[in-house]
Motif scaffolding. Structure first.
Motif, PDB file in Angstrom:
ATOM      1  N   CYS A 136       0.857  -1.187   0.000  1.00  0.00           N
ATOM      2  CA  CYS A 136       0.000   0.000   0.000  1.00  0.00           C
ATOM      3  C   CYS A 136       0.895   1.239   0.000  1.00  0.00           C
ATOM      4  CB  CYS A 136      -0.945  -0.013   1.199  1.00  0.00           C
ATOM      5  SG  CYS A 136      -0.128   0.187   2.800  1.00  0.00           S
ATOM      6  N   THR A 137       0.292   2.393   0.244  1.00  0.00           N
ATOM      7  CA  THR A 137       1.076   3.631   0.253  1.00  0.00           C
ATOM      8  C   THR A 137       2.155   3.605   1.322  1.00  0.00           C
ATOM      9  OG1 THR A 137      -0.938   4.785  -0.409  1.00  0.00           O
ATOM     10  CG2 THR A 137       0.889   6.147   0.326  1.00  0.00           C
ATOM     11  N   ASN A 138       1.932   2.838   2.383  1.00  0.00           N
ATOM     12  CA  ASN A 138       2.820   2.871   3.539  1.00  0.00           C
ATOM     13  C   ASN A 138       3.887   1.784   3.537  1.00  0.00           C
ATOM     14  OD1 ASN A 138       1.114   4.936   4.653  1.00  0.00           O
ATOM     15  ND2 ASN A 138      -0.348   3.324   5.152  1.00  0.00           N
ATOM     16  N   MET A 158       6.745  -1.777 -12.371  1.00  0.00           N
ATOM     17  CA  MET A 158       5.334  -2.162 -12.312  1.00  0.00           C
ATOM     18  C   MET A 158       4.548  -1.674 -13.531  1.00  0.00           C
ATOM     19  SD  MET A 158       4.526  -4.057  -9.720  1.00  0.00           S
ATOM     20  CE  MET A 158       2.746  -3.862  -9.715  1.00  0.00           C
ATOM     21  N   ARG A 159       5.192  -0.951 -14.428  1.00  0.00           N
ATOM     22  CA  ARG A 159       4.470  -0.364 -15.570  1.00  0.00           C
ATOM     23  C   ARG A 159       3.871  -1.429 -16.485  1.00  0.00           C
ATOM     24  NH1 ARG A 159       9.719  -0.540 -16.800  1.00  0.00           N
ATOM     25  NH2 ARG A 159      10.336  -1.301 -18.879  1.00  0.00           N
ATOM     26  N   VAL A 160       4.412  -2.639 -16.469  1.00  0.00           N
ATOM     27  CA  VAL A 160       3.914  -3.687 -17.360  1.00  0.00           C
ATOM     28  C   VAL A 160       2.646  -4.339 -16.829  1.00  0.00           C
ATOM     29  CG1 VAL A 160       6.220  -4.155 -18.247  1.00  0.00           C
ATOM     30  CG2 VAL A 160       5.388  -5.446 -16.268  1.00  0.00           C
ATOM     31  N   GLN A 182       2.042   3.350  -5.919  1.00  0.00           N
ATOM     32  CA  GLN A 182       2.502   3.008  -7.271  1.00  0.00           C
ATOM     33  C   GLN A 182       2.659   1.507  -7.513  1.00  0.00           C
ATOM     34  OE1 GLN A 182       2.239   5.420  -9.220  1.00  0.00           O
ATOM     35  NE2 GLN A 182       2.163   7.068  -7.716  1.00  0.00           N
ATOM     36  N   PRO A 183       3.073   0.702  -6.532  1.00  0.00           N
ATOM     37  CA  PRO A 183       3.205  -0.742  -6.795  1.00  0.00           C
ATOM     38  C   PRO A 183       1.897  -1.519  -6.574  1.00  0.00           C
ATOM     39  CG  PRO A 183       4.752   0.025  -5.087  1.00  0.00           C
ATOM     40  CD  PRO A 183       3.683   1.044  -5.239  1.00  0.00           C
ATOM     41  N   ASN A 184       0.775  -0.836  -6.423  1.00  0.00           N
ATOM     42  CA  ASN A 184      -0.487  -1.493  -6.086  1.00  0.00           C
ATOM     43  C   ASN A 184      -0.820  -2.611  -7.076  1.00  0.00           C
ATOM     44  OD1 ASN A 184      -2.848  -1.919  -4.627  1.00  0.00           O
ATOM     45  ND2 ASN A 184      -4.037  -0.533  -5.937  1.00  0.00           N
ATOM     46  N   ALA A 185      -1.243  -3.757  -6.542  1.00  0.00           N
ATOM     47  CA  ALA A 185      -1.564  -4.909  -7.382  1.00  0.00           C
ATOM     48  C   ALA A 185      -2.342  -5.928  -6.559  1.00  0.00           C
ATOM     49  CB  ALA A 185      -0.292  -5.548  -7.936  1.00  0.00           C
ATOM     50  N   CYS A 186      -2.905  -6.904  -7.240  1.00  0.00           N
ATOM     51  CA  CYS A 186      -3.607  -7.993  -6.579  1.00  0.00           C
ATOM     52  C   CYS A 186      -3.440  -9.254  -7.430  1.00  0.00           C
ATOM     53  CB  CYS A 186      -5.076  -7.636  -6.378  1.00  0.00           C
ATOM     54  SG  CYS A 186      -6.062  -7.745  -7.899  1.00  0.00           S
ATOM     55  N   PRO A 187      -3.950 -10.400  -6.985  1.00  0.00           N
ATOM     56  CA  PRO A 187      -3.754 -11.635  -7.761  1.00  0.00           C
ATOM     57  C   PRO A 187      -4.335 -11.585  -9.179  1.00  0.00           C
ATOM     58  CG  PRO A 187      -4.489 -12.139  -5.530  1.00  0.00           C
ATOM     59  CD  PRO A 187      -4.596 -10.664  -5.680  1.00  0.00           C
TER      60      PRO A 187
END
Length: 755
Positions: A136-138, A158-160, A182-187
């Motif tokens: 997350c942001t933290n 993470m741009r891809v 910026q690195p936010n993601a999920c399965p």
């Protein structure tokens, strides 16, 4: 343990993260009041600064509770801790916020997984259940995924990965803690793991890959695991056969392995960390912390040593793996001997298949290598042994502004380099030993990468004085090619300058710089130096009597060679017939050859190194005649120190020379078993006597020898009792990993004070 700990001291803590607007200052106020601590808390342009005064036990408790009891919405991603002299605060207060100071965009280090993300990872009802790239942001990766500024997703690895509707909604919601993460993601939309065997065959992906990895570790197999800043080689830390196999495959004879524990409760089953060490283990940087072991691990984890390198998981992937295991795991750098840590998938499949039975990859690229940081409590304060993940590239502030942009290339061993401008020094992450083509190429790539990232064009380059350092040669070529000045700085002067700079010292100091070796102004090898230092100049006022290093570099790896030269100096040729452990170590032919080298000075350079003297003692006491890694002999001596032993051996100080011959004569006659303690005490008393002779109030300790806890503690105790102010490192390594900061500081204009 030591007398100075009973005195009131001041603790300064600077925190970065979500620590403003979340009730953090009222929390700190109540915590300080409950512990009867005096001082203040204040918001500033980059976070929160706290100063508290009181007894050491209360400050230790304050540090731990700062993390374990912080407000639910508060998240700390960076912590700087300093122990200072008290100023006499009368109460604790919340001060008005400060807005002065530049609000600069600085690249953040990689941040350990926060508690909220961890809850989601282990919540079966959460869409990120068991997802190894939750952040997350933290929290989450920063430094190792950014390719260029500004720090936006398109400028990271993470741009891809295109965010799914759920992740995008979180990213765009100001009330969500993943707002602009910026690195936010999920399965559904982010990176995933894949498991391969050592032949490169894909075995499984996603959850199945994790389950098979856990099973392999439980079965005693070795797995290469891709983390945040590179690969770890992992295996059970309690399975002696597996640990021995790892040593054989990696050709790492005895150098200790770091051990990753599931949580602090598991650490306490295998080790005895003190309160400050616990606070360091729990800190957001998640460094490897050297702590006293108490058994249960495989003997080959740290052969012959009392301390182990312990650390806690800092990524969701680590947490997931460790949560399914009942035992801690070895987590050592994944690399070939004398090469940089592996970071890329194809490189891992090629190189790490020689070490690992399985290789766990993921498809989020690591932009730059970043080894784990290592911290040791020395003289009652945290000392970085290796400053890297979690700390780099946070800046160090100089006591004065530079008038040029500076590239400082550091030393050759345990290298870090630095970019500096104004009053900011950006030290690189740990580079390592720059001794061959592969490591020199890595060093060059890392320098160019950091300069590109900060759009930095140096106006001067600074290097070590040693002509044979690969970094010195590189600096000379770089300066010539780019037409910029090259400045060479004496090794031990740079050590002391680094200590002065990080402590904000502007006055002249007595610098005690002790290490294994450094090139001196007289073209001999220094290492046991007392220097009068200020910015812009220094003077060598005392040093140890020189001795020969029989065989040159061979003597570094074979303390018995140093000990033999010492014996020949002290007792003469007749020592060759004495029944001493050092003499017995050599066969008659080797003894004859070494004696000829000694007499004729063949390949036997002179040295004044305190580090080599410690090596000699280890051989004379039959502890270690040959070492398999740097500092091994000194670490074994340190483990034998008894704080109840207060006496010391005789020595002579005369005409700027410290004559160690009486010390070794007494050591040879000592049958009490107190030799290690008495020798360390002797070194501390020498420091006190020289300090009294020189008469400067401020004393700085630096160099690799000053990583020795009982030595530094004893020096601080003796000098403090005599009214001296003793300064040590707390932000950068005392060893060569801190040299680049001192090289930068050599270009500071002198303050208007004469020696």
């Amino acid at each position: 343990m030591y007398a100075q700990y009973a005195q009131p001291i001041r603790l300064r803590v600077h925190l970065n993260g979500t620590v403003q607007g979340v009730g953090f200052r009222p929390f700190v106020f109540k915590l300080a009041k409950s512990l009867n601590l005096k001082g203040f808390v204040i918001n500033d342009s980059s976070g929160v600064t706290i100063e508290v005064e009181g007894d050491r036990s209360s400050l230790d408790e304050f540090l731990i509770r700062l993390h374990t009891e912080k407000p639910a919405l508060a998240h700390i991603y960076s912590q700087e801790v300093e122990y200072l002299e008290p100023v006499g605060y009368e109460d604790f207060e919340i001060r008005e916020s400060q807005e002065e100071g530049k609000k600069e965009v600085l690249i953040l280090p990689d941040i350990a997984t926060c508690d909220q993300c961890l809850e989601e990872v282990f919540d079966r009802n959460n869409r990120r259940f068991m997802y190894p790239f939750t952040n997350c942001t933290n929290c989450g990766p920063r430094f190792t995924i950014i390719e260029r500024l500004p720090y936006d997703r398109p400028n990271t690895s993470m741009r891809v990965f295109s965010m799914c509707p759920d992740c995008l909604r979180e990213y765009e919601d100001p009330n969500d803690r993943r707002f602009h993460a910026q690195p936010n993601a999920c399965p559904h939309c982010g990176p995933y793991v894949s498991l391969y065997d050592c032949s490169g065959r894909l075995l499984a992906t996603h959850q199945e890959a994790l389950e098979l990895t856990v099973k392999a570790l439980m079965d005693g197999r070795i797995v290469a695991v891709k983390g945040i800043g590179g690969f770890h080689l992992m295996c059970s830390a309690v399975n002696e056969e597996t640990v021995r196999t790892l040593r054989e495959r990696k050709r790492r004879q005895e150098k200790p392995f770091a051990v990753m524990f599931r949580d602090i409760h598991q650490v306490l089953l295998y080790a005895e960390p003190d309160p400050l060490e616990i606070a360091l283990l729990l800190s957001p940087q998640r460094p490897i912390v050297l702590v006293k072991g108490k058994g249960g691990l495989a003997p080959s984890v740290a052969p012959g040593l009392k301390k182990i390198g312990a650390f806690l998981p800092y990524s969701p992937l680590h947490h997931i793996l460790l949560s399914s295991l009942n035992v801690p795991v070895i987590a050592t750098s994944g690399n070939m001997s004398d090469e940089p840590i592996v970071k890329d998938n194809h490189e891992a499949l090629c190189k790490l298949s020689h070490f690992a039975d399985l290789i766990l990859l993921h498809n989020r690229d690591i932009v730059r290598r970043c080894d784990d940081s290592v911290i040791k409590v020395v003289g009652g304060v945290p000392l970085p042994i290796r400053r890297s993940r979690g700390y780099a590239p946070l800046p160090i502030t100089l006591p004065k502004r530079l008038n040029k942009k500076v590239l400082a290339v550091g030393g050759m061993l345990k290298n870090t380099f630095a970019l500096a401008w104004d009053d900011k020094v950006i030290m690189s992450q740990h580079v390592g030993d720059v001794e061959n083509y592969e490591t020199l190429k890595n060093f060059e790539d890392m320098v160019k990468d950091l300069m590109r990232l900060y759009e930095f064009v140096p106006e001067v380059v600074v290097c070590d004085l040693h002509p044979r350092y690969e970094t010195t040669r590189w600096a000379h070529e770089f300066s010539t090619t780019n037409g910029i000045p090259l400045v060479k700085v004496q090794h031990h002067y740079a050590h002391i300058l680094s200590c002065m700079a990080e402590n904000g010292i502007t006055e002249p100091v007595l610098g005690i710089a002790w290490d294994g070796t450094g090139y001196g102004d007289d073209n001999t090898l220094w290492g046991g130096e007392f220097l009068l230092c200020r910015y812009g100049s220094y003077k060598r006022v005392f040093h140890f009597r020189q001795f020969r290093l029989l065989g040159g570099e061979k003597a570094v790896k074979e303390p018995a060679r140093v000990a033999l030269a010492i014996l020949l100096d002290v007792l003469g040729e007749e020592v060759l017939n004495r029944d001493l452990p050092t003499v017995r170590y050599f066969d008659s032919k080797s003894l004859e050859k070494l004696y000829i080298m000694y007499k004729r000075g063949i390949n036997s350079p002179f040295s004044s190194s305190a580090g080599r003297l410690l090596d000699a003692v280890s051989s004379l006491l039959n502890l270690r005649h040959r070492v398999s890694y740097e500092g091994q002999a000194a670490m074994m001596l340190e483990d034998m120190y008894d704080p109840l032993v207060k006496d010391h051996y005789p020595y002579i100080l005369e005409n700027g020379l410290i004559d160690w011959r009486p010390i070794f004569l007494a050591l040879l006659e000592d049958r009490s078993g107190k030799g290690p303690s008495r020798f360390i005490n002797t070194l501390a008393h020498i420091c006190k006597d020289v300090a009294q002779t020189v008469g400067l109030e401020r004393v700085c300790l630096s160099g690799g020898v000053m990583q020795n806890d009982p030595l530094v503690s004893r020096i601080k105790e003796l000098l403090t009792e005599e009214g001296f102010k003793v300064f040590t490192h707390q932000k950068v390594p005392a060893g060569d990993g801190g040299l680049c900061l001192g090289q930068v500081a050599s270009l500071l204009e002198p303050f208007p004070i004469q020696l």
